[in-house]
Design an enzyme around this catalytic site. Sequence first.
Site, PDB file in Angstrom:
ATOM      1  N   PRO A 182       0.796  -1.234   0.000  1.00  0.00           N
ATOM      2  CA  PRO A 182       0.000   0.000   0.000  1.00  0.00           C
ATOM      3  C   PRO A 182       0.829   1.286   0.000  1.00  0.00           C
ATOM      4  O   PRO A 182       1.876   1.357   0.638  1.00  0.00           O
ATOM      5  CB  PRO A 182      -0.821  -0.104   1.291  1.00  0.00           C
ATOM      6  CG  PRO A 182      -0.094  -1.083   2.133  1.00  0.00           C
ATOM      7  CD  PRO A 182       0.554  -2.050   1.195  1.00  0.00           C
TER       8      PRO A 182
ATOM      9  N   ASN B 282       8.170  -5.582  -1.257  1.00  0.00           N
ATOM     10  CA  ASN B 282       8.103  -4.430  -0.363  1.00  0.00           C
ATOM     11  C   ASN B 282       6.655  -4.385   0.108  1.00  0.00           C
ATOM     12  O   ASN B 282       5.781  -3.865  -0.587  1.00  0.00           O
ATOM     13  CB  ASN B 282       8.482  -3.122  -1.071  1.00  0.00           C
ATOM     14  CG  ASN B 282       8.501  -1.953  -0.090  1.00  0.00           C
ATOM     15  OD1 ASN B 282       8.050  -2.089   1.055  1.00  0.00           O
ATOM     16  ND2 ASN B 282       8.998  -0.808  -0.531  1.00  0.00           N
TER      17      ASN B 282
ATOM     18  N   ARG C 235       7.869   0.382  13.264  1.00  0.00           N
ATOM     19  CA  ARG C 235       8.412  -0.136  11.992  1.00  0.00           C
ATOM     20  C   ARG C 235       9.564  -1.114  12.212  1.00  0.00           C
ATOM     21  O   ARG C 235      10.059  -1.732  11.276  1.00  0.00           O
ATOM     22  CB  ARG C 235       8.901   1.009  11.105  1.00  0.00           C
ATOM     23  CG  ARG C 235       7.801   1.938  10.649  1.00  0.00           C
ATOM     24  CD  ARG C 235       8.323   2.975   9.662  1.00  0.00           C
ATOM     25  NE  ARG C 235       7.491   4.149   9.671  1.00  0.00           N
ATOM     26  CZ  ARG C 235       6.363   4.293   8.983  1.00  0.00           C
ATOM     27  NH1 ARG C 235       5.944   3.335   8.181  1.00  0.00           N
ATOM     28  NH2 ARG C 235       5.645   5.399   9.064  1.00  0.00           N
TER      29      ARG C 235
ATOM     30  N   ASP D 244       1.752 -15.748   6.517  1.00  0.00           N
ATOM     31  CA  ASP D 244       1.279 -17.128   6.350  1.00  0.00           C
ATOM     32  C   ASP D 244       1.301 -17.545   4.883  1.00  0.00           C
ATOM     33  O   ASP D 244       1.614 -18.695   4.563  1.00  0.00           O
ATOM     34  CB  ASP D 244      -0.138 -17.283   6.916  1.00  0.00           C
ATOM     35  CG  ASP D 244      -0.157 -17.294   8.442  1.00  0.00           C
ATOM     36  OD1 ASP D 244       0.925 -17.321   9.055  1.00  0.00           O
ATOM     37  OD2 ASP D 244      -1.267 -17.261   9.018  1.00  0.00           O
TER      38      ASP D 244
ATOM     39  N   ALA E 103       3.384  -0.918   4.669  1.00  0.00           N
ATOM     40  CA  ALA E 103       2.866  -0.955   6.046  1.00  0.00           C
ATOM     41  C   ALA E 103       2.421  -2.362   6.464  1.00  0.00           C
ATOM     42  O   ALA E 103       2.462  -2.705   7.657  1.00  0.00           O
ATOM     43  CB  ALA E 103       1.706   0.025   6.184  1.00  0.00           C
TER      44      ALA E 103
ATOM     45  N   HIS F 265       4.436  -4.661   8.861  1.00  0.00           N
ATOM     46  CA  HIS F 265       4.391  -4.552  10.317  1.00  0.00           C
ATOM     47  C   HIS F 265       3.085  -5.076  10.923  1.00  0.00           C
ATOM     48  O   HIS F 265       2.935  -5.094  12.142  1.00  0.00           O
ATOM     49  CB  HIS F 265       4.590  -3.080  10.715  1.00  0.00           C
ATOM     50  CG  HIS F 265       5.660  -2.381   9.927  1.00  0.00           C
ATOM     51  ND1 HIS F 265       6.984  -2.770   9.980  1.00  0.00           N
ATOM     52  CD2 HIS F 265       5.607  -1.356   9.018  1.00  0.00           C
ATOM     53  CE1 HIS F 265       7.700  -2.001   9.163  1.00  0.00           C
ATOM     54  NE2 HIS F 265       6.884  -1.135   8.566  1.00  0.00           N
TER      55      HIS F 265
ATOM     56  N   LEU G 187      12.577   0.752   1.022  1.00  0.00           N
ATOM     57  CA  LEU G 187      13.327   1.936   0.583  1.00  0.00           C
ATOM     58  C   LEU G 187      14.043   2.579   1.768  1.00  0.00           C
ATOM     59  O   LEU G 187      15.246   2.864   1.722  1.00  0.00           O
ATOM     60  CB  LEU G 187      12.363   2.958  -0.037  1.00  0.00           C
ATOM     61  CG  LEU G 187      11.691   2.522  -1.337  1.00  0.00           C
ATOM     62  CD1 LEU G 187      10.277   3.048  -1.404  1.00  0.00           C
ATOM     63  CD2 LEU G 187      12.490   3.011  -2.526  1.00  0.00           C
ATOM     64  N   SER G 188      13.279   2.833   2.836  1.00  0.00           N
ATOM     65  CA  SER G 188      13.853   3.493   4.012  1.00  0.00           C
ATOM     66  C   SER G 188      14.443   2.432   4.947  1.00  0.00           C
ATOM     67  O   SER G 188      14.133   1.242   4.817  1.00  0.00           O
ATOM     68  CB  SER G 188      12.755   4.279   4.737  1.00  0.00           C
ATOM     69  OG  SER G 188      11.748   3.397   5.215  1.00  0.00           O
TER      70      SER G 188
ATOM     71  N   ARG H 230       5.014  11.109  -2.377  1.00  0.00           N
ATOM     72  CA  ARG H 230       4.783  10.735  -0.986  1.00  0.00           C
ATOM     73  C   ARG H 230       6.061  10.905  -0.162  1.00  0.00           C
ATOM     74  O   ARG H 230       7.055  10.224  -0.414  1.00  0.00           O
ATOM     75  CB  ARG H 230       4.358   9.265  -0.968  1.00  0.00           C
ATOM     76  CG  ARG H 230       4.289   8.644   0.385  1.00  0.00           C
ATOM     77  CD  ARG H 230       4.190   7.127   0.287  1.00  0.00           C
ATOM     78  NE  ARG H 230       3.995   6.594   1.609  1.00  0.00           N
ATOM     79  CZ  ARG H 230       4.330   5.364   1.983  1.00  0.00           C
ATOM     80  NH1 ARG H 230       4.821   4.530   1.099  1.00  0.00           N
ATOM     81  NH2 ARG H 230       4.141   4.980   3.206  1.00  0.00           N
TER      82      ARG H 230
ATOM     83  N   GLU I  92      12.644  -9.704   1.439  1.00  0.00           N
ATOM     84  CA  GLU I  92      11.941  -8.506   1.922  1.00  0.00           C
ATOM     85  C   GLU I  92      12.789  -7.274   1.630  1.00  0.00           C
ATOM     86  O   GLU I  92      13.986  -7.265   1.928  1.00  0.00           O
ATOM     87  CB  GLU I  92      11.730  -8.643   3.442  1.00  0.00           C
ATOM     88  CG  GLU I  92      11.148  -7.407   4.084  1.00  0.00           C
ATOM     89  CD  GLU I  92      11.041  -7.538   5.610  1.00  0.00           C
ATOM     90  OE1 GLU I  92      11.370  -8.599   6.176  1.00  0.00           O
ATOM     91  OE2 GLU I  92      10.639  -6.533   6.230  1.00  0.00           O
TER      92      GLU I  92
ATOM     93  N   ARG J 129      13.715   4.134  12.107  1.00  0.00           N
ATOM     94  CA  ARG J 129      12.506   4.970  12.132  1.00  0.00           C
ATOM     95  C   ARG J 129      11.666   4.677  13.394  1.00  0.00           C
ATOM     96  O   ARG J 129      12.197   4.217  14.390  1.00  0.00           O
ATOM     97  CB  ARG J 129      11.727   4.746  10.834  1.00  0.00           C
ATOM     98  CG  ARG J 129      12.549   5.142   9.592  1.00  0.00           C
ATOM     99  CD  ARG J 129      11.758   4.984   8.324  1.00  0.00           C
ATOM    100  NE  ARG J 129      10.603   5.885   8.313  1.00  0.00           N
ATOM    101  CZ  ARG J 129       9.560   5.733   7.477  1.00  0.00           C
ATOM    102  NH1 ARG J 129       9.557   4.743   6.593  1.00  0.00           N
ATOM    103  NH2 ARG J 129       8.556   6.576   7.525  1.00  0.00           N
TER     104      ARG J 129
HETATM  105  C1  DQA Z   1       8.446   1.020   3.517  1.00  0.00           C
HETATM  106  C2  DQA Z   1       8.590   1.169   5.029  1.00  0.00           C
HETATM  107  C3  DQA Z   1       7.271   0.919   5.725  1.00  0.00           C
HETATM  108  O1  DQA Z   1       7.415   1.089   7.129  1.00  0.00           O
HETATM  109  C4  DQA Z   1       6.222   1.902   5.236  1.00  0.00           C
HETATM  110  O2  DQA Z   1       4.967   1.614   5.816  1.00  0.00           O
HETATM  111  C5  DQA Z   1       6.129   1.979   3.759  1.00  0.00           C
HETATM  112  C6  DQA Z   1       7.345   1.892   2.956  1.00  0.00           C
HETATM  113  C7  DQA Z   1       9.756   1.371   2.767  1.00  0.00           C
HETATM  114  O3  DQA Z   1       9.888   0.962   1.615  1.00  0.00           O
HETATM  115  O4  DQA Z   1      10.601   2.079   3.317  1.00  0.00           O
HETATM  116  O5  DQA Z   1       5.045   2.196   3.203  1.00  0.00           O
HETATM  117  O6  DQA Z   1       8.162  -0.354   3.228  1.00  0.00           O
END
Ligand code: DQA
Length: 146
Positions: free
Chosen positions: A9, A73, A110, A86, A76, A79, A100-101, A17, A97, A106
């Site tokens: 999402p 990716n 997260r 599952d 959200a 988390h 980006l951040s 964003r 997995e 953070r």
């Molecule tokens: C994210 C990190 C997640 O915590 C966040 O909810 C995102 C993007 C990232 O790519 O850094 O939507 O997955």
Amino acid sequence: MKILFLNGPNLNLLGQREPEVYGKMTLADIETDVRKLAKQLKVSVDFRQSNLEGELVGWIQDAKGKFDVIVINAAAYTHTSIALRDAIAAIGVPTIEIHLSNVHAREKFRHKSLIAPVCCGQITGFGAKSYLLGLQAAVDVKVAKK
Ligand code: DQA
């Protein structure tokens, strides 16, 4: 070799964003770079995004027998989603997995990834490059399994 990239999402909003957190590239820009590297590595890539948890679960289930590796990716849902975890555990397709951040640098909520224990590994904090590192890792994982 077939690799499925899944995006959760709000990743459709990349570029506009919170650019200070996620960078200025759009998801389409990232997909272009992933496809360029995939061509060099001679692997095929399917690249999808959904804001819906159930749709992502369906795509993971369908990947069995069709894709060699998944790079996800989960945004959200990383988390929060036991359903994604599952699904990954159920199908047995190696999954990587990515973020980006750097999720560990953070907010505390997260730091926990519900999917990490069922993934081969986690790449987090390299901006759009996390996708390219994810692709490279996917190829390495597949080669190592041969
Ligand atoms: C994210 C990190 C997640 O915590 C966040 O909810 C995102 C993007 C990232 O790519 O850094 O939507 O997955």
